[in-house]
Write a protein that holds these residues in place. Structure first.
Motif, mmCIF file in Angstrom:
data_model
loop_
_atom_site.group_PDB
_atom_site.id
_atom_site.type_symbol
_atom_site.label_atom_id
_atom_site.label_comp_id
_atom_site.label_asym_id
_atom_site.label_seq_id
_atom_site.Cartn_x
_atom_site.Cartn_y
_atom_site.Cartn_z
ATOM 1 N N LEU A 105 0.806 -1.221 0.000
ATOM 2 C CA LEU A 105 0.000 0.000 0.000
ATOM 3 C C LEU A 105 0.836 1.266 0.000
ATOM 4 C CD1 LEU A 105 -2.776 -1.049 2.547
ATOM 5 C CD2 LEU A 105 -2.906 -1.070 0.056
ATOM 6 N N VAL A 106 2.147 1.131 0.160
ATOM 7 C CA VAL A 106 3.036 2.301 0.167
ATOM 8 C C VAL A 106 4.146 2.079 -0.859
ATOM 9 C CG1 VAL A 106 2.529 3.061 2.492
ATOM 10 C CG2 VAL A 106 4.241 1.302 2.170
ATOM 11 N N ASN A 107 4.411 3.093 -1.640
ATOM 12 C CA ASN A 107 5.344 2.955 -2.762
ATOM 13 C C ASN A 107 6.725 3.510 -2.407
ATOM 14 O OD1 ASN A 107 3.495 1.788 -4.611
ATOM 15 N ND2 ASN A 107 2.568 3.807 -4.912
ATOM 16 N N LYS A 108 7.523 2.673 -1.812
ATOM 17 C CA LYS A 108 8.889 3.047 -1.486
ATOM 18 C C LYS A 108 9.815 1.865 -1.769
ATOM 19 C CE LYS A 108 7.969 7.166 0.072
ATOM 20 N NZ LYS A 108 8.497 8.403 -0.559
ATOM 21 N N PRO A 109 11.068 2.146 -2.138
ATOM 22 C CA PRO A 109 12.025 1.049 -2.325
ATOM 23 C C PRO A 109 12.350 0.374 -0.999
ATOM 24 C CG PRO A 109 13.117 3.174 -2.531
ATOM 25 C CD PRO A 109 11.652 3.462 -2.449
ATOM 26 N N ILE A 110 12.854 -0.835 -1.094
ATOM 27 C CA ILE A 110 13.111 -1.671 0.086
ATOM 28 C C ILE A 110 14.610 -1.701 0.409
ATOM 29 C CG2 ILE A 110 12.943 -4.005 1.046
ATOM 30 C CD1 ILE A 110 10.230 -2.727 0.656
ATOM 31 N N PHE A 111 14.914 -1.551 1.689
ATOM 32 C CA PHE A 111 16.270 -1.738 2.192
ATOM 33 C C PHE A 111 16.180 -2.779 3.316
ATOM 34 C CE2 PHE A 111 20.465 0.696 2.502
ATOM 35 C CZ PHE A 111 21.132 -0.363 3.081
ATOM 36 N N ILE A 112 16.746 -3.953 3.092
ATOM 37 C CA ILE A 112 16.708 -5.012 4.093
ATOM 38 C C ILE A 112 17.879 -4.778 5.040
ATOM 39 C CG2 ILE A 112 16.735 -7.511 4.490
ATOM 40 C CD1 ILE A 112 15.704 -7.766 1.559
ATOM 41 N N THR A 113 17.615 -4.028 6.096
ATOM 42 C CA THR A 113 18.704 -3.581 6.969
ATOM 43 C C THR A 113 19.166 -4.652 7.945
ATOM 44 O OG1 THR A 113 17.023 -2.627 8.417
ATOM 45 C CG2 THR A 113 18.105 -1.147 6.855
ATOM 46 N N GLU A 114 18.397 -5.722 8.081
ATOM 47 C CA GLU A 114 18.816 -6.846 8.922
ATOM 48 C C GLU A 114 18.383 -8.150 8.269
ATOM 49 O OE1 GLU A 114 17.887 -6.705 13.124
ATOM 50 O OE2 GLU A 114 17.413 -4.562 12.971
ATOM 51 N N PHE A 115 19.319 -9.076 8.112
ATOM 52 C CA PHE A 115 18.949 -10.431 7.742
ATOM 53 C C PHE A 115 20.049 -11.389 8.184
ATOM 54 C CE2 PHE A 115 21.612 -9.528 4.162
ATOM 55 C CZ PHE A 115 21.930 -10.720 3.516
ATOM 56 N N GLY A 116 19.657 -12.635 8.413
ATOM 57 C CA GLY A 116 20.627 -13.614 8.889
ATOM 58 C C GLY A 116 20.045 -15.011 8.892
ATOM 59 N N VAL A 117 20.924 -15.997 9.048
ATOM 60 C CA VAL A 117 20.522 -17.396 9.051
ATOM 61 C C VAL A 117 21.367 -18.147 10.068
ATOM 62 C CG1 VAL A 117 22.101 -17.940 7.153
ATOM 63 C CG2 VAL A 117 20.162 -19.454 7.624
ATOM 64 N N LYS A 118 20.754 -19.117 10.721
ATOM 65 C CA LYS A 118 21.431 -19.928 11.720
ATOM 66 C C LYS A 118 21.715 -21.316 11.151
ATOM 67 C CE LYS A 118 20.536 -22.315 16.079
ATOM 68 N NZ LYS A 118 19.559 -22.589 17.157
ATOM 69 N N GLY A 119 22.759 -21.969 11.655
ATOM 70 C CA GLY A 119 23.013 -23.352 11.269
ATOM 71 C C GLY A 119 24.458 -23.609 10.927
ATOM 72 N N PRO A 120 24.773 -24.817 10.484
ATOM 73 C CA PRO A 120 26.129 -25.125 10.029
ATOM 74 C C PRO A 120 26.517 -24.228 8.856
ATOM 75 C CG PRO A 120 24.813 -27.118 10.287
ATOM 76 C CD PRO A 120 23.875 -25.973 10.412
ATOM 77 N N VAL A 145 17.062 -12.194 25.176
ATOM 78 C CA VAL A 145 15.792 -12.312 24.476
ATOM 79 C C VAL A 145 15.350 -13.764 24.344
ATOM 80 C CG1 VAL A 145 14.590 -11.758 22.325
ATOM 81 C CG2 VAL A 145 16.338 -10.210 23.224
ATOM 82 N N TRP A 146 16.291 -14.691 24.413
ATOM 83 C CA TRP A 146 16.005 -16.091 24.110
ATOM 84 C C TRP A 146 15.846 -16.968 25.343
ATOM 85 C CZ3 TRP A 146 15.056 -17.630 19.110
ATOM 86 C CH2 TRP A 146 15.266 -16.637 18.138
ATOM 87 N N GLY A 147 15.826 -16.379 26.514
ATOM 88 C CA GLY A 147 15.513 -17.136 27.719
ATOM 89 C C GLY A 147 16.565 -18.173 28.057
ATOM 90 N N ASN A 148 16.111 -19.416 28.216
ATOM 91 C CA ASN A 148 16.994 -20.494 28.691
ATOM 92 C C ASN A 148 17.707 -21.234 27.569
ATOM 93 O OD1 ASN A 148 16.237 -19.990 31.391
ATOM 94 N ND2 ASN A 148 14.402 -21.269 31.156
ATOM 95 N N ILE A 149 17.476 -20.864 26.320
ATOM 96 C CA ILE A 149 18.149 -21.552 25.224
ATOM 97 C C ILE A 149 19.191 -20.621 24.612
ATOM 98 C CG2 ILE A 149 16.099 -22.933 24.729
ATOM 99 C CD1 ILE A 149 15.593 -21.182 22.290
ATOM 100 N N PRO A 150 20.215 -21.160 23.993
ATOM 101 C CA PRO A 150 21.254 -20.316 23.401
ATOM 102 C C PRO A 150 20.659 -19.432 22.290
ATOM 103 C CG PRO A 150 21.989 -22.588 23.562
ATOM 104 C CD PRO A 150 20.520 -22.599 23.871
ATOM 105 N N PRO A 151 21.081 -18.190 22.209
ATOM 106 C CA PRO A 151 20.581 -17.315 21.145
ATOM 107 C C PRO A 151 21.116 -17.768 19.794
ATOM 108 C CG PRO A 151 22.394 -16.253 22.279
ATOM 109 C CD PRO A 151 22.091 -17.517 23.046
ATOM 110 N N PRO A 152 20.363 -17.539 18.731
ATOM 111 C CA PRO A 152 20.861 -17.931 17.405
ATOM 112 C C PRO A 152 22.088 -17.110 17.014
ATOM 113 C CG PRO A 152 18.857 -16.624 17.205
ATOM 114 C CD PRO A 152 19.035 -16.912 18.661
ATOM 115 N N ASP A 153 23.044 -17.784 16.419
ATOM 116 C CA ASP A 153 24.263 -17.127 15.953
ATOM 117 C C ASP A 153 24.139 -16.944 14.442
ATOM 118 O OD1 ASP A 153 26.736 -16.180 15.380
ATOM 119 O OD2 ASP A 153 27.861 -17.849 16.257
ATOM 120 N N TRP A 154 23.956 -15.699 14.013
ATOM 121 C CA TRP A 154 23.765 -15.403 12.593
ATOM 122 C C TRP A 154 25.090 -15.226 11.855
ATOM 123 C CZ3 TRP A 154 18.885 -16.398 12.821
ATOM 124 C CH2 TRP A 154 18.033 -15.856 13.794
#
Length: 609
Positions: free
Chosen positions: A528-543, A578-587
């Protein structure tokens, strides 16, 4: 001879009836028409005359039953007037109108797909004529489990005959008729078969219904009927058929939903719902479904309307089409990183660096030192301002209020002074991820109007209008983001966040969503709004090999989406608190993995050209 012919015809008719219409045979036997014929023939009494009469009776009876068989539905109709339904319209909100336009009568019908004209006419006859009659249609009138494919069936025409027959019959009523089809579609529960489905599926089915209804009943008014729940905008079908929008206060669907905290104050509840409809330019009917009295709800609407009109200057704006992104542009997107351990900033692979700045960092000079280090490496800067943790209040619970009340003016002046020293481009993001209904940040779970005022205050703080500073509005891209839209004049880019592992309950990296799946969902929410996109944060966890494959596919998507003007990888583990009792994701990723991402992105954009 004649008797033999008649006997033969009678036998053939009997066989035909027995085979094709057994119920007709039983009725004929009960009525003793065949018995009468046989008795008459046996006694040889006025044979010719009686035979003709009897044959005529048989033929007439057979014809009547055949016609009934061919014209009656093979399945019983379940059309019904919902006697439990009671959702009066307590008022109408229009930005430039002060009074309720009409007094409405409101009824609800459950309709199946079988076009039984007699049933339809009988049903409509139960509804009294009214000057302004709203009919809410549940199609089909069954529960979720029995008709999960209703949207597909409507789109493909399975209900066309019923829709036409219903609207033709409805057109004979006096007064103005309003149709509200399969409402509360956006609430994330499944009380009804059309609920919480893919938005595009609902929109196509809704518009199919409306187009067909208008073709046979041109004067009908169409009401699009979301509950007014967060995320309603995703199901907006466009303005072509919609005359009115309705929102429902304390509807059954919303009372069953748990995705967002309930708003208990009636005035706030009404106000938030009508403001969620601000992008659509249609009158809003406010309907009562819960336990709040009509008198109290009418009073709440008066207050909500007054408050909304008071803030109309920032809530209702003309869309800036000149600022719309050029989707044919083939520029290579800016590549950035958030890299506090400095593992990639000197790799030669990036164009920009991302820093998060709270007010203590502004006060003690850390922000200026970090910013100057970025500039010294000749990188552009992505600066996310977090308006909290000042020296006086360690965790400011009124951060947005303090912004607009000038409490942080000294810090803001210092921020803009430092930014003005650079010849690099600065992407300035303020109070990000505001729409998520949690309390990780002090500006989350706040009133959208308060947020909008604070965002505009900060972005307009610098009177010099430094053209090197690009204003970035930064929702996470979650459900309901558009409620926090601050206006075209203070946004150059829309920022969204894309993490493959957004849910702490997912422990298997292979269960992460792809970049493309997440991006498509979040980009759609920005339609509904016409502006270009800037993905200022992204990441993935895993091997590392999994991260490499995930990022490779992400690069292919980014390279073929010209509306994406920049991306910035989050090269660190998330905050453990933020992740409580489990290890936080490492991006974080290795330099070779990031190099592969950059190379793939470059090749994808070349291929796009």
């Amino acid at each position: 001879m004649f008797i033999k012919i008649v006997n033969g015809v009678s036998d053939q008719l009997s066989l035909f009836i027995d085979f094709n219409f057994p119920e007709v045979r039983s009725v004929i036997i009960e009525k003793r028409y065949l018995g009468f014929l046989q008795q008459t023939l046996g006694h040889r009494m006025k044979i010719s005359r009686v035979i003709v009469i009897a044959a005529g009776l048989i033929s007439t009876l057979l014809l009547v039953f055949v016609i009934q068989k061919l014209t009656s539905p093979s399945v019983r109709s379940y059309d019904a007037l919902d006697s439990t339904f009671h959702e009066p319209v307590i008022g109408t909100f229009e930005l430039n109108a002060q009074q309720t336009a009409h007094s409405f009568s409101h009824y609800a019908l459950k309709l199946d797909k079988h076009p039984d004209n007699a049933s339809i006419n009988k049903l409509i006859a139960k509804i009294p004529d009214a000057a302004h009659l709203i009919i809410t249609i549940s199609m089909p009138g069954t529960d979720y489990a029995s008709a999960p494919n209703v949207l597909k069936e409507v789109r493909e025409g399975a209900y066309d005959a019923k829709i036409k027959a219903f609207c033709l019959a409805l057109a004979r009523k006096s007064g103005t008729t309003y149709l509200r089809w399969n409402p509360e579609m956006e609430v994330p529960v499944q009380l009804y078969p059309w609920q919480y489905q893919a938005p595009v599926d609902y929109i196509e089915a809704f518009n199919h219904f409306c187009k067909l209804a208008r073709s046979v009943f041109p004067a009908v008014k169409i009401v699009w009927g979301p509950a007014g729940y967060p995320g309603s905008d995703e199901y907006w079908p466009g303005p072509v058929f919609v005359d009115y929008i309705s929102v429902t206060i304390d509807g059954k669907s919303e009372l069953a939903a748990t995705a967002f905290p309930a708003v208990k104050d009636p005035e706030e509840n009404v106000r938030r719902k009508i403001q969620r409809m601000r992008m659509f330019g249609k009158p809003v009917l406010v309907m009562k479904a819960g336990s709040v009295s009509e008198a109290d709800l009418k009073a709440a609407l008066v207050k909500a309307a007054a408050s909304t009109r008071l803030n109309a200057g920032i809530l209702y704006q003309t869309q800036d089409t000149e600022g719309a992104p050029n989707v044919t542009e083939k520029r290579t997107p800016l590549i950035g990183v958030y890299d506090p351990k400095a593992l990639l900033v000197n790799s030669g692979l990036i164009d920009a660096e991302h820093i998060f700045v709270d007010l203590i960092a502004v006060q003690n000079g850390q922000f200026e030192r970090d910013f100057n280090a970025i500039v010294s490496r000749r990188h552009d800067a992505i600066v996310s301002i977090e308006p909290w943790h000042n020296a006086g209040v360690k965790k400011d619970s009124n951060a947005l209020g303090n912004v607009i009340n000038g409490i942080y003016d000294a810090e803001f002046a210092e921020i803009y002074r430092v930014l003005a020293t650079s010849k690099q481009t600065v992407y300035l993001r303020f109070a990000h991820e505001m729409e998520i209904p949690i309390h990780r940040y002090a500006w989350q779970s706040q009133d959208p109007v308060l947020y909008i005022k604070a965002f505009r205050y900060f972005m307009n703080f610098d009177g010099s209008k430094n053209k090197r500073i690009k204003k970035v509005w930064g929702p996470a891209g979650d459900r309901g983001s558009i409620e926090w839209w601050p206006g075209d004049d203070v946004v150059d880019y829309i920022s969204i966040a894309i993490y493959g592992l957004p849910d702490k309950n997912i422990t298997d990296p292979e269960q992460q969503e792809s970049f493309e799946t997440i991006y498509n969902r979040k980009h759609y929410r920005m339609r509904l709004v016409n502006k270009p996109i800037f993905i200022t944060e992204f990441g993935v966890k895993g091997p590392e090999n999994f991260k490499k494959k995930w990022l490779e596919k992400a690069a292919e998507v980014i390279g073929n989406r010209p509306e994406i003007r920049g991306v910035s990888y989050f090269n660190l583990a998330d905050n453990p608190k933020v992740w409580g009792n489990i290890p936080p994701p490492d991006w974080s990723v290795s330099k070779p993995t990031f190099q592969h991402f950059v190379n793939t992105l470059s090749m994808a954009r070349v291929g796009f050209r």
